[in-house]
Write a protein that holds these residues in place. Structure first.
Motif, short mmCIF file in Angstrom:
data_model
loop_
_atom_site.label_atom_id
_atom_site.label_comp_id
_atom_site.label_asym_id
_atom_site.label_seq_id
_atom_site.Cartn_x
_atom_site.Cartn_y
_atom_site.Cartn_z
N MET B 238 2.69 -33.17 67.23
CA MET B 238 2.67 -34.66 66.87
C MET B 238 1.85 -34.81 65.66
O MET B 238 2.31 -35.63 64.66
N ILE B 242 3.17 -36.64 61.97
CA ILE B 242 2.19 -37.75 61.41
C ILE B 242 2.31 -37.61 60.16
O ILE B 242 2.15 -38.47 59.30
N MET C 29 -4.25 -35.11 72.45
CA MET C 29 -2.74 -35.41 72.75
C MET C 29 -2.80 -36.98 72.66
O MET C 29 -1.67 -37.42 72.39
N ALA C 32 -2.89 -38.32 69.22
CA ALA C 32 -1.59 -37.95 68.44
C ALA C 32 -0.57 -39.00 68.88
O ALA C 32 0.23 -39.56 67.97
N ARG C 33 -0.37 -39.14 70.12
CA ARG C 33 0.62 -40.17 70.78
C ARG C 33 0.71 -41.66 70.17
O ARG C 33 1.42 -41.94 69.60
N ARG C 35 -1.12 -42.62 67.62
CA ARG C 35 -0.95 -42.80 66.14
C ARG C 35 0.72 -42.96 65.98
O ARG C 35 1.01 -43.46 65.04
#
Lengths: 170, 256, 45
Positions: B238, B242, C29, C32-33, C35
């Motif tokens: 992820m 980003i 985690m 990140a999720r 963002r």
């Protein structure tokens, strides 16, 4: 030949080269990788002239004599590897696992009279893990004499009623 | 825009699981299971080891340190084998997830190696009479710890992450030579560390009442290790996305 | 229980290290999720 296969072969060849180089190096330096010198190899492997080295072996059955030197606990015992035996003198507290038949690794130096003057005594544990009641039963039934340094019967038999090796007097 | 649409689906078979969207979906379903099984087995095994399992006839209750030390030691080596496998996948097949996974395995492996070294020391002081001895087993495990640390530093040392991953993969593969040394150190040379009680070829030399909790913790810790690596790799996937999105926005902004 | 301080220290070190890794992975985690969700929501041009 695809590029992937070529990369794989290059990697395998590097691994083979590295592996053999490491094996050669380790076997060349094998002596220095040993932690201790057993009694029967003192003549060939131990440093001379009273220099310090580690002596390792089993504490001989019936050889331990606990004394007191100037109010400090001390001990005299013999270390054996079956082939040769060395007398050891040590002033200080012995580790919990120290007993007859136990492996020990001791740092010190040989005096001219052939007695090993130890500055440090470490007890070596072996790969056997045994509950206290099993050990007591094995000793009581005469199936195991740990003070001789002998290995106990196979662990799979400890709880087997068929073999009865942990039953006293059987 | 969903995560799966953002990436083109590669057609090659081997890279089927390399699609980050698919990885996030699959690992998202897998992770709760890995974590739950890992925590449950470890908790039961550690509780059993701490309370119900018998004391050793020589070691007394200090034998209970084994239930954390031995699984940590197994995982330290097992984790490194996984790091090496990921490195091969990255170097040979250029698997796009392998680099990310390798960078996430090494910190976890270093953590378990640190646990192994610390608990071994805490067992060694009362049992052997020394916190540390430079025998072949302990020295080779310390080398394993430094290999992990070297990998952690190396993959993050380059401005170009691709080059860092390449250098890290090579270091990881060179270090594989240490794994058989760790395993066989107690047989090839004389050491203070005891030999293996549990081997593939022979019967265990450990009472069953101690063996079962040990195996429970070991299997649980393996699930826990897998859960940690999967979770960290999910985060890394992820994070990479980003960075990609931010970079694309910045370029759009410049172009406008 | 014999050797209690050594046993407690061993289990404590293990739990602290594994616990730290768990909390860190979980938090990373989640971060990140969130963002990623925020970036995806922003209108694309």
């Amino acid at each position: 030949m695809t590029r992937k296969r070529r990369r794989l072969i290059v990697l395998l060849a590097c691994g083979l080269g590295l592996g053999s180089a490491a094996a050669l190096t380790l076997s060349a330096f094998s002596d220095t990788l040993e932690l201790f010198v057993p009694p029967s190899r003192i003549a060939t492997d131990a440093p001379h002239g009273g220099r310090a080295f580690r002596l390792g072996g089993l504490v001989e059955a019936g050889s331990v004599e606990r004394v007191s030197v100037a109010g400090q606990p001390a001990a005299r015992f013999r270390v054996t590897d079956g082939g040769a035996t060395v007398s050891v003198e040590y002033v200080g507290i012995l580790p919990d696992l120290f007993r007859e038949g136990q492996g020990v690794v001791t740092l010190g130096s040989l005096r001219p009279d052939g007695v090993f003057k130890a500055q440090e005594v470490l007890a070596k544990h072996d790969e056997n893990y045994m509950p206290k009641d099993v050990a007591d039963a094995l000793k009581k039934s005469g199936n195991w004499h740990p003070e001789t340094g002998a290995a106990p019967p196979a662990a799979a038999l400890w709880n087997d009623p068929q073999t009865k090796i942990t039953k006293a007097g059987s | 825009m969903s995560a799966s649409q953002a990436f083109p689906v590669p057609s090659r078979n081997l890279h089927r699981f390399a699609n980050p969207g698919r990885f996030l979906r699959l690992s998202g379903r897998l992770l709760p299971w890995l974590a739950t099984i890992g925590i449950a087995l470890s908790a039961v095994g550690l509780g059993w080891g701490l309370t119900l399992s018998p004391a050793d006839w020589q070691q007394g209750d200090a034998v209970r340190i084994m239930y954390v030390h031995v699984p940590a030691a197994w995982l330290a080596s097992f984790g490194y084998a996984n790091l090496a496998a990921a490195s091969i996948a990255a170097l040979v097949w250029r698997h796009p997830l392998a680099d990310l996974a390798a960078a996430e395995i090494s910190p976890v492996g270093a953590g378990f190696t640190a646990i192994c070294l610390a608990t071994g020391s805490l067992w060694g002081k009362p049992m052997w009479g020394a916190w540390w001895v430079w025998d072949a087993r302990m020295t080779s495990v310390l080398v394993l710890f430094f290999l992990y640390l070297g990998h952690i530093a190396l993959v993050r040392a380059f401005d170009d992450p691709q080059r860092g991953a390449r250098a890290g993969a090579i270091l990881a593969l060179v270090g594989v030579v240490n794994l058989p040394i760790i395993k066989f150190s107690v047989e090839w040379w004389n050491t203070l560390h005891q030999g293996a009680s549990i081997t593939l070829t022979g019967a265990p030399t450990m009472a069953p009442a101690m063996l079962w909790p040990l195996l429970l913790v070991a299997i649980g810790a393996m699930f826990g290790f897998a859960a940690l690596v999967v979770a960290r790799t999910r985060a890394a996937v992820m994070e990479r996305r980003i960075r990609g999105l931010l970079l694309a926005r910045a370029q759009e902004g410049e172009a406008a | 229980m014999t050797h209690l301080p050594f046993i407690v220290a061993s289990y404590a070190i293990t739990l602290v290290v594994v616990g730290w890794f768990t909390v860190d992975a979980w938090a990373r985690m989640g971060r990140a999720r969130r963002r990623l969700a925020a970036l995806d929501r922003r209108p694309q041009r």
